[in-house]
Design a protein around this motif. Sequence first.
Motif, PDB file in Angstrom:
ATOM      1  N   ILE A 117       0.841  -1.197   0.000  1.00 32.18           N
ATOM      2  CA  ILE A 117       0.000   0.000   0.000  1.00 32.18           C
ATOM      3  C   ILE A 117       0.881   1.255   0.000  1.00 32.18           C
ATOM      4  O   ILE A 117       0.647   2.191  -0.770  1.00 32.18           O
ATOM      5  CB  ILE A 117      -0.960   0.000   1.209  1.00 32.18           C
ATOM      6  CG1 ILE A 117      -1.992  -1.119   1.053  1.00 32.18           C
ATOM      7  CG2 ILE A 117      -1.645   1.352   1.379  1.00 32.18           C
ATOM      8  CD1 ILE A 117      -2.789  -1.413   2.305  1.00 32.18           C
ATOM      9  N   ALA A 118       1.923   1.260   0.839  1.00 32.48           N
ATOM     10  CA  ALA A 118       2.825   2.417   0.900  1.00 32.48           C
ATOM     11  C   ALA A 118       3.558   2.609  -0.424  1.00 32.48           C
ATOM     12  O   ALA A 118       3.687   3.735  -0.913  1.00 32.48           O
ATOM     13  CB  ALA A 118       3.825   2.236   2.037  1.00 32.48           C
ATOM     14  N   LEU A 119       3.998   1.519  -1.024  1.00 32.50           N
ATOM     15  CA  LEU A 119       4.690   1.605  -2.307  1.00 32.50           C
ATOM     16  C   LEU A 119       3.760   2.140  -3.389  1.00 32.50           C
ATOM     17  O   LEU A 119       4.137   3.003  -4.178  1.00 32.50           O
ATOM     18  CB  LEU A 119       5.238   0.232  -2.708  1.00 32.50           C
ATOM     19  CG  LEU A 119       6.053   0.176  -3.993  1.00 32.50           C
ATOM     20  CD1 LEU A 119       7.335   0.983  -3.846  1.00 32.50           C
ATOM     21  CD2 LEU A 119       6.377  -1.266  -4.341  1.00 32.50           C
ATOM     22  N   ARG A 120       2.536   1.649  -3.416  1.00 31.20           N
ATOM     23  CA  ARG A 120       1.556   2.109  -4.404  1.00 31.20           C
ATOM     24  C   ARG A 120       1.301   3.610  -4.271  1.00 31.20           C
ATOM     25  O   ARG A 120       1.322   4.344  -5.246  1.00 31.20           O
ATOM     26  CB  ARG A 120       0.250   1.318  -4.243  1.00 31.20           C
ATOM     27  CG  ARG A 120      -0.886   1.805  -5.089  1.00 31.20           C
ATOM     28  CD  ARG A 120      -0.670   1.494  -6.539  1.00 31.20           C
ATOM     29  NE  ARG A 120      -1.815   1.954  -7.323  1.00 31.20           N
ATOM     30  CZ  ARG A 120      -1.718   2.474  -8.518  1.00 31.20           C
ATOM     31  NH1 ARG A 120      -0.559   2.565  -9.101  1.00 31.20           N
ATOM     32  NH2 ARG A 120      -2.784   2.884  -9.155  1.00 31.20           N
ATOM     33  N   TYR A 121       1.063   4.069  -3.037  1.00 26.85           N
ATOM     34  CA  TYR A 121       0.804   5.495  -2.835  1.00 26.85           C
ATOM     35  C   TYR A 121       2.024   6.345  -3.166  1.00 26.85           C
ATOM     36  O   TYR A 121       1.896   7.426  -3.718  1.00 26.85           O
ATOM     37  CB  TYR A 121       0.298   5.784  -1.424  1.00 26.85           C
ATOM     38  CG  TYR A 121      -1.170   5.510  -1.311  1.00 26.85           C
ATOM     39  CD1 TYR A 121      -2.095   6.376  -1.879  1.00 26.85           C
ATOM     40  CD2 TYR A 121      -1.642   4.371  -0.683  1.00 26.85           C
ATOM     41  CE1 TYR A 121      -3.456   6.125  -1.824  1.00 26.85           C
ATOM     42  CE2 TYR A 121      -2.997   4.106  -0.614  1.00 26.85           C
ATOM     43  CZ  TYR A 121      -3.893   4.986  -1.183  1.00 26.85           C
ATOM     44  OH  TYR A 121      -5.227   4.730  -1.126  1.00 26.85           O
ATOM     45  N   ASN A 122       3.214   5.844  -2.842  1.00 24.26           N
ATOM     46  CA  ASN A 122       4.433   6.577  -3.188  1.00 24.26           C
ATOM     47  C   ASN A 122       4.545   6.757  -4.698  1.00 24.26           C
ATOM     48  O   ASN A 122       4.919   7.817  -5.177  1.00 24.26           O
ATOM     49  CB  ASN A 122       5.659   5.839  -2.645  1.00 24.26           C
ATOM     50  CG  ASN A 122       6.938   6.555  -2.974  1.00 24.26           C
ATOM     51  OD1 ASN A 122       7.032   7.774  -2.883  1.00 24.26           O
ATOM     52  ND2 ASN A 122       7.938   5.809  -3.375  1.00 24.26           N
ATOM     53  N   ARG A 123       4.211   5.721  -5.448  1.00 20.01           N
ATOM     54  CA  ARG A 123       4.357   5.798  -6.906  1.00 20.01           C
ATOM     55  C   ARG A 123       3.238   6.577  -7.584  1.00 20.01           C
ATOM     56  O   ARG A 123       3.487   7.320  -8.522  1.00 20.01           O
ATOM     57  CB  ARG A 123       4.480   4.392  -7.490  1.00 20.01           C
ATOM     58  CG  ARG A 123       5.816   3.762  -7.126  1.00 20.01           C
ATOM     59  CD  ARG A 123       6.067   2.479  -7.844  1.00 20.01           C
ATOM     60  NE  ARG A 123       7.333   1.886  -7.420  1.00 20.01           N
ATOM     61  CZ  ARG A 123       7.706   0.664  -7.741  1.00 20.01           C
ATOM     62  NH1 ARG A 123       6.931  -0.093  -8.498  1.00 20.01           N
ATOM     63  NH2 ARG A 123       8.851   0.196  -7.339  1.00 20.01           N
ATOM     64  N   ILE A 124       1.994   6.440  -7.141  1.00 23.93           N
ATOM     65  CA  ILE A 124       0.920   7.165  -7.836  1.00 23.93           C
ATOM     66  C   ILE A 124       0.859   8.638  -7.461  1.00 23.93           C
ATOM     67  O   ILE A 124       0.279   9.433  -8.183  1.00 23.93           O
ATOM     68  CB  ILE A 124      -0.479   6.528  -7.660  1.00 23.93           C
ATOM     69  CG1 ILE A 124      -0.955   6.610  -6.219  1.00 23.93           C
ATOM     70  CG2 ILE A 124      -0.521   5.131  -8.210  1.00 23.93           C
ATOM     71  CD1 ILE A 124      -2.417   6.253  -6.045  1.00 23.93           C
ATOM     72  N   TYR A 125       1.451   9.005  -6.336  1.00 31.22           N
ATOM     73  CA  TYR A 125       1.446  10.412  -5.960  1.00 31.22           C
ATOM     74  C   TYR A 125       2.667  11.160  -6.475  1.00 31.22           C
ATOM     75  O   TYR A 125       2.989  12.235  -6.001  1.00 31.22           O
ATOM     76  CB  TYR A 125       1.270  10.577  -4.455  1.00 31.22           C
ATOM     77  CG  TYR A 125      -0.171  10.363  -4.067  1.00 31.22           C
ATOM     78  CD1 TYR A 125      -1.124  11.343  -4.331  1.00 31.22           C
ATOM     79  CD2 TYR A 125      -0.599   9.174  -3.514  1.00 31.22           C
ATOM     80  CE1 TYR A 125      -2.455  11.155  -4.020  1.00 31.22           C
ATOM     81  CE2 TYR A 125      -1.928   8.972  -3.200  1.00 31.22           C
ATOM     82  CZ  TYR A 125      -2.841   9.966  -3.449  1.00 31.22           C
ATOM     83  OH  TYR A 125      -4.171   9.760  -3.146  1.00 31.22           O
ATOM     84  N   HIS A 126       3.320  10.593  -7.470  1.00 30.63           N
ATOM     85  CA  HIS A 126       4.330  11.280  -8.278  1.00 30.63           C
ATOM     86  C   HIS A 126       3.802  11.186  -9.701  1.00 30.63           C
ATOM     87  O   HIS A 126       3.905  10.150 -10.349  1.00 30.63           O
ATOM     88  CB  HIS A 126       5.701  10.612  -8.155  1.00 30.63           C
ATOM     89  CG  HIS A 126       6.371  10.910  -6.864  1.00 30.63           C
ATOM     90  ND1 HIS A 126       6.089  10.229  -5.709  1.00 30.63           N
ATOM     91  CD2 HIS A 126       7.302  11.836  -6.541  1.00 30.63           C
ATOM     92  CE1 HIS A 126       6.825  10.712  -4.732  1.00 30.63           C
ATOM     93  NE2 HIS A 126       7.563  11.691  -5.207  1.00 30.63           N
ATOM     94  N   SER A 127       3.223  12.262 -10.156  1.00 32.58           N
ATOM     95  CA  SER A 127       2.551  12.279 -11.441  1.00 32.58           C
ATOM     96  C   SER A 127       3.319  13.168 -12.406  1.00 32.58           C
ATOM     97  O   SER A 127       3.852  14.214 -12.016  1.00 32.58           O
ATOM     98  CB  SER A 127       1.138  12.829 -11.216  1.00 32.58           C
ATOM     99  OG  SER A 127       0.358  12.694 -12.345  1.00 32.58           O
ATOM    100  N   TYR A 128       3.364  12.739 -13.657  1.00 32.19           N
ATOM    101  CA  TYR A 128       4.084  13.483 -14.688  1.00 32.19           C
ATOM    102  C   TYR A 128       3.100  13.822 -15.802  1.00 32.19           C
ATOM    103  O   TYR A 128       2.458  12.930 -16.359  1.00 32.19           O
ATOM    104  CB  TYR A 128       5.248  12.650 -15.236  1.00 32.19           C
ATOM    105  CG  TYR A 128       6.133  12.125 -14.134  1.00 32.19           C
ATOM    106  CD1 TYR A 128       7.139  12.912 -13.595  1.00 32.19           C
ATOM    107  CD2 TYR A 128       5.935  10.852 -13.604  1.00 32.19           C
ATOM    108  CE1 TYR A 128       7.937  12.452 -12.565  1.00 32.19           C
ATOM    109  CE2 TYR A 128       6.720  10.379 -12.569  1.00 32.19           C
ATOM    110  CZ  TYR A 128       7.724  11.178 -12.057  1.00 32.19           C
ATOM    111  OH  TYR A 128       8.509  10.716 -11.033  1.00 32.19           O
ATOM    112  N   VAL A 129       2.966  15.105 -16.103  1.00 34.66           N
ATOM    113  CA  VAL A 129       2.007  15.581 -17.092  1.00 34.66           C
ATOM    114  C   VAL A 129       2.782  16.219 -18.235  1.00 34.66           C
ATOM    115  O   VAL A 129       3.584  17.130 -18.011  1.00 34.66           O
ATOM    116  CB  VAL A 129       1.030  16.608 -16.474  1.00 34.66           C
ATOM    117  CG1 VAL A 129       0.067  17.129 -17.523  1.00 34.66           C
ATOM    118  CG2 VAL A 129       0.290  16.001 -15.287  1.00 34.66           C
TER     119      VAL A 129
END
Length: 151
Positions: A48-60
Amino acid sequence: MSLNDRIIQSIIDKDETFIWEVTGSIRDVKFNLFYLFLTIITCGIFLIALRYNRIYHSYVLTSQRLVIISGIFSKDVDEIELFRIVDSSASQSMIDVWADVGDIYINSTDKTGLLKMHKIREPHKVRDSLRKQYMAARQKKGTVILESLSS
């Protein structure tokens, strides 16, 4: 849509085109025994922590810039003007190849310098799309990258 729609809509100019938004993926976890072990002994909290760490770094990516949005409770927004990007590359470990994720490295002349986009799905496609956009932005601005010939 994405978690950052309000931020994206507020920063994109009228003459700018939205191209894509990507975040990190956890597809590599199922191939990594160490990550699976950590997930089991922490009763899933690590995953869960890994998932949130990765999805809360967004590139647009837009037609003019690459915007980096990071943070869970607060949001940090950084951007790189596309004409300032000097080079980009994609890298995949053996596990990443199996999971079709990888890291993308972007070198720019602005204060951001070297940026690493972690565990992005289809990294070669994403990097190629980014490359096309920054080459077009350079051509539009008339930017020339000068390289040093000394070693």
